[in-house]
Design a protein around this motif. Sequence first.
Motif, PDB file in Angstrom:
ATOM      1  N   VAL A 145       0.830  -1.218   0.000  1.00  0.00           N
ATOM      2  CA  VAL A 145       0.000   0.000   0.000  1.00  0.00           C
ATOM      3  C   VAL A 145       0.855   1.255   0.000  1.00  0.00           C
ATOM      4  O   VAL A 145       0.705   2.112  -0.887  1.00  0.00           O
ATOM      5  CB  VAL A 145      -0.975  -0.016   1.192  1.00  0.00           C
ATOM      6  CG1 VAL A 145      -1.723   1.309   1.276  1.00  0.00           C
ATOM      7  CG2 VAL A 145      -1.959  -1.169   1.054  1.00  0.00           C
ATOM      8  N   PRO A 146       1.786   1.450   0.951  1.00  0.00           N
ATOM      9  CA  PRO A 146       2.601   2.672   0.887  1.00  0.00           C
ATOM     10  C   PRO A 146       3.496   2.725  -0.341  1.00  0.00           C
ATOM     11  O   PRO A 146       3.753   3.801  -0.883  1.00  0.00           O
ATOM     12  CB  PRO A 146       3.411   2.642   2.187  1.00  0.00           C
ATOM     13  CG  PRO A 146       3.413   1.217   2.602  1.00  0.00           C
ATOM     14  CD  PRO A 146       2.105   0.664   2.151  1.00  0.00           C
ATOM     15  N   MET A 147       3.983   1.549  -0.828  1.00  0.00           N
ATOM     16  CA  MET A 147       4.798   1.555  -2.029  1.00  0.00           C
ATOM     17  C   MET A 147       3.984   2.005  -3.230  1.00  0.00           C
ATOM     18  O   MET A 147       4.473   2.765  -4.074  1.00  0.00           O
ATOM     19  CB  MET A 147       5.383   0.157  -2.270  1.00  0.00           C
ATOM     20  CG  MET A 147       6.422  -0.264  -1.259  1.00  0.00           C
ATOM     21  SD  MET A 147       7.851   0.849  -1.239  1.00  0.00           S
ATOM     22  CE  MET A 147       8.483   0.606  -2.891  1.00  0.00           C
ATOM     23  N   ALA A 148       2.733   1.548  -3.318  1.00  0.00           N
ATOM     24  CA  ALA A 148       1.871   1.983  -4.417  1.00  0.00           C
ATOM     25  C   ALA A 148       1.592   3.476  -4.330  1.00  0.00           C
ATOM     26  O   ALA A 148       1.575   4.185  -5.348  1.00  0.00           O
ATOM     27  CB  ALA A 148       0.557   1.185  -4.391  1.00  0.00           C
ATOM     28  N   MET A 151       4.628   5.348  -5.458  1.00  0.00           N
ATOM     29  CA  MET A 151       4.706   5.339  -6.921  1.00  0.00           C
ATOM     30  C   MET A 151       3.720   6.341  -7.508  1.00  0.00           C
ATOM     31  O   MET A 151       4.029   7.036  -8.485  1.00  0.00           O
ATOM     32  CB  MET A 151       4.415   3.934  -7.441  1.00  0.00           C
ATOM     33  CG  MET A 151       4.540   3.798  -8.953  1.00  0.00           C
ATOM     34  SD  MET A 151       6.213   4.189  -9.551  1.00  0.00           S
ATOM     35  CE  MET A 151       7.126   2.833  -8.809  1.00  0.00           C
ATOM     36  N   ALA A 152       2.530   6.446  -6.905  1.00  0.00           N
ATOM     37  CA  ALA A 152       1.550   7.431  -7.381  1.00  0.00           C
ATOM     38  C   ALA A 152       2.080   8.853  -7.222  1.00  0.00           C
ATOM     39  O   ALA A 152       1.884   9.709  -8.087  1.00  0.00           O
ATOM     40  CB  ALA A 152       0.235   7.257  -6.626  1.00  0.00           C
ATOM     41  N   VAL A 153       2.763   9.100  -6.084  1.00  0.00           N
ATOM     42  CA  VAL A 153       3.357  10.424  -5.875  1.00  0.00           C
ATOM     43  C   VAL A 153       4.391  10.714  -6.951  1.00  0.00           C
ATOM     44  O   VAL A 153       4.430  11.808  -7.542  1.00  0.00           O
ATOM     45  CB  VAL A 153       3.977  10.513  -4.475  1.00  0.00           C
ATOM     46  CG1 VAL A 153       4.784  11.798  -4.320  1.00  0.00           C
ATOM     47  CG2 VAL A 153       2.889  10.456  -3.405  1.00  0.00           C
ATOM     48  N   PHE A 154       5.252   9.728  -7.231  1.00  0.00           N
ATOM     49  CA  PHE A 154       6.311   9.925  -8.229  1.00  0.00           C
ATOM     50  C   PHE A 154       5.709  10.196  -9.613  1.00  0.00           C
ATOM     51  O   PHE A 154       6.123  11.134 -10.310  1.00  0.00           O
ATOM     52  CB  PHE A 154       7.217   8.694  -8.278  1.00  0.00           C
ATOM     53  CG  PHE A 154       8.266   8.751  -9.342  1.00  0.00           C
ATOM     54  CD1 PHE A 154       9.401   9.527  -9.174  1.00  0.00           C
ATOM     55  CD2 PHE A 154       8.113   8.033 -10.519  1.00  0.00           C
ATOM     56  CE1 PHE A 154      10.371   9.586 -10.163  1.00  0.00           C
ATOM     57  CE2 PHE A 154       9.075   8.085 -11.508  1.00  0.00           C
ATOM     58  CZ  PHE A 154      10.209   8.864 -11.327  1.00  0.00           C
ATOM     59  N   VAL A 155       4.727   9.377 -10.001  1.00  0.00           N
ATOM     60  CA  VAL A 155       4.100   9.564 -11.311  1.00  0.00           C
ATOM     61  C   VAL A 155       3.402  10.912 -11.383  1.00  0.00           C
ATOM     62  O   VAL A 155       3.495  11.636 -12.389  1.00  0.00           O
ATOM     63  CB  VAL A 155       3.110   8.417 -11.593  1.00  0.00           C
ATOM     64  CG1 VAL A 155       2.318   8.689 -12.868  1.00  0.00           C
ATOM     65  CG2 VAL A 155       3.850   7.092 -11.715  1.00  0.00           C
ATOM     66  N   PHE A 178      -2.408  14.011  -2.485  1.00  0.00           N
ATOM     67  CA  PHE A 178      -3.193  12.896  -1.967  1.00  0.00           C
ATOM     68  C   PHE A 178      -2.308  11.683  -1.690  1.00  0.00           C
ATOM     69  O   PHE A 178      -2.432  11.020  -0.651  1.00  0.00           O
ATOM     70  CB  PHE A 178      -4.291  12.536  -2.969  1.00  0.00           C
ATOM     71  CG  PHE A 178      -5.085  11.326  -2.576  1.00  0.00           C
ATOM     72  CD1 PHE A 178      -6.075  11.404  -1.612  1.00  0.00           C
ATOM     73  CD2 PHE A 178      -4.834  10.096  -3.180  1.00  0.00           C
ATOM     74  CE1 PHE A 178      -6.809  10.279  -1.252  1.00  0.00           C
ATOM     75  CE2 PHE A 178      -5.552   8.968  -2.825  1.00  0.00           C
ATOM     76  CZ  PHE A 178      -6.543   9.071  -1.855  1.00  0.00           C
ATOM     77  N   GLY A 179      -1.399  11.376  -2.629  1.00  0.00           N
ATOM     78  CA  GLY A 179      -0.503  10.240  -2.422  1.00  0.00           C
ATOM     79  C   GLY A 179       0.430  10.454  -1.255  1.00  0.00           C
ATOM     80  O   GLY A 179       0.689   9.535  -0.470  1.00  0.00           O
ATOM     81  N   PHE A 180       0.942  11.677  -1.086  1.00  0.00           N
ATOM     82  CA  PHE A 180       1.844  11.961   0.025  1.00  0.00           C
ATOM     83  C   PHE A 180       1.123  11.820   1.361  1.00  0.00           C
ATOM     84  O   PHE A 180       1.660  11.238   2.317  1.00  0.00           O
ATOM     85  CB  PHE A 180       2.407  13.374  -0.126  1.00  0.00           C
ATOM     86  CG  PHE A 180       3.387  13.754   0.949  1.00  0.00           C
ATOM     87  CD1 PHE A 180       4.648  13.205   0.977  1.00  0.00           C
ATOM     88  CD2 PHE A 180       3.024  14.659   1.941  1.00  0.00           C
ATOM     89  CE1 PHE A 180       5.553  13.549   1.973  1.00  0.00           C
ATOM     90  CE2 PHE A 180       3.922  15.003   2.931  1.00  0.00           C
ATOM     91  CZ  PHE A 180       5.186  14.452   2.951  1.00  0.00           C
ATOM     92  N   ALA A 185      -0.272   8.477   6.211  1.00  0.00           N
ATOM     93  CA  ALA A 185      -1.309   7.793   6.982  1.00  0.00           C
ATOM     94  C   ALA A 185      -1.052   6.297   7.093  1.00  0.00           C
ATOM     95  O   ALA A 185      -1.355   5.683   8.128  1.00  0.00           O
ATOM     96  CB  ALA A 185      -2.680   8.041   6.343  1.00  0.00           C
ATOM     97  N   THR A 186      -0.510   5.676   6.054  1.00  0.00           N
ATOM     98  CA  THR A 186      -0.359   4.224   6.052  1.00  0.00           C
ATOM     99  C   THR A 186       0.988   3.744   6.572  1.00  0.00           C
ATOM    100  O   THR A 186       1.089   2.609   7.050  1.00  0.00           O
ATOM    101  CB  THR A 186      -0.555   3.676   4.634  1.00  0.00           C
ATOM    102  OG1 THR A 186       0.395   4.299   3.741  1.00  0.00           O
ATOM    103  CG2 THR A 186      -1.965   3.931   4.148  1.00  0.00           C
ATOM    104  N   ALA A 187       2.031   4.575   6.497  1.00  0.00           N
ATOM    105  CA  ALA A 187       3.362   4.129   6.918  1.00  0.00           C
ATOM    106  C   ALA A 187       3.398   3.679   8.375  1.00  0.00           C
ATOM    107  O   ALA A 187       3.986   2.624   8.681  1.00  0.00           O
ATOM    108  CB  ALA A 187       4.392   5.231   6.662  1.00  0.00           C
ATOM    109  N   PRO A 188       2.802   4.422   9.332  1.00  0.00           N
ATOM    110  CA  PRO A 188       2.819   3.928  10.718  1.00  0.00           C
ATOM    111  C   PRO A 188       2.096   2.592  10.891  1.00  0.00           C
ATOM    112  O   PRO A 188       2.553   1.735  11.654  1.00  0.00           O
ATOM    113  CB  PRO A 188       2.119   5.053  11.497  1.00  0.00           C
ATOM    114  CG  PRO A 188       2.273   6.265  10.651  1.00  0.00           C
ATOM    115  CD  PRO A 188       2.211   5.769   9.249  1.00  0.00           C
TER     116      PRO A 188
END
Length: 340
Positions: A145-148, A151-155, A178-180, A185-188
Amino acid sequence: MIPLRPLDLGDVLVGAFASIGRGWKQLYGTAVAVYLAAVLLVGGAIAVAYSAVGDRLREIIDLPRGGEPSWAQVQPLVVAFVCVWAFALVVMLLSTAVVTAAVPAVLQDTVLGRPVVFGAVWRRAWERVPAVLGTVLLTGLIGLVPMALLMAVFVALMVGLSASLDGDANAAGGLAAFGFLGVLATAPVVTWLWVKFSLAPHVAVFEGQGPVRSMRRSWDLVRGGWWRIFGISLLGYLMAAAAGFAIREAVDMASFVPMAGTGPLRESQDLTTLLVGLSGWFALALVGQLVAQIVTSTFPQLVTGLLYVDQRIRNENLAPVLASAAGGAGPHPPAPPVVG
């Protein structure tokens, strides 16, 4: 090797290095054999792919300056790349599972003060590879989830950079924000779950549990010690990462000399000549990457394995069982039974 009481940070680190001192031949021998086999398999896949699409690759390289390759020329290269990448991913997952299973197999003997025999380590590790692979895959899914989102942030940032040249970057900027926020939110949550399931590979080997039961068992063992396990595990990963980085830097410095002697590529030289000129650098880089991979894949697992033993000492009074097993007959007593 370890005191029969709850372990502190010093006990865990000393125990990890003591395990390396006692079982480094078996541990690193298994890792070298596994990773070399993985490299050979991936190298063979690359050679097969090159033999299949090498002509198309040379056609693209030999295009006149400014020429654009057609999709008919590029398509075989894309298919070959995807096939090799998928094969390499499967091979690396399997090799990682074997090495991960070998660590608690070595740790079991070193904690009990028994001789570490390569054949016994390999047999116990290979028997538990399916269960360990299951725990590795299930735990790895947590980080998707955080990796996706990353990737959304990068794109989104790349799209926003392109759109800003046309004066319209609002949509891409909103997607990046939104991706950031999603990563924050999901990293913790992902970190918390990763620690809760971090003992699962060791449960799979020490206790002979399947993937799901190993993860449930890890969840129960971590209860009450999350912060201590997180801090010590993080320190172990950082120490291994620093050692791996130092090894790679040293190898890069050593490989600079053969690379400096290759000189610029002349017009009369073809792709084969270039590959031959880079072979020395590639060989040294491969050795450095192999050594760094072995360090980063074994030391943190030794730390985590000792944390597994520590949690059982704290929660299940495992110390008397360890003392009894260490004093029992036979060079390879069975793993301490599950308590509770």
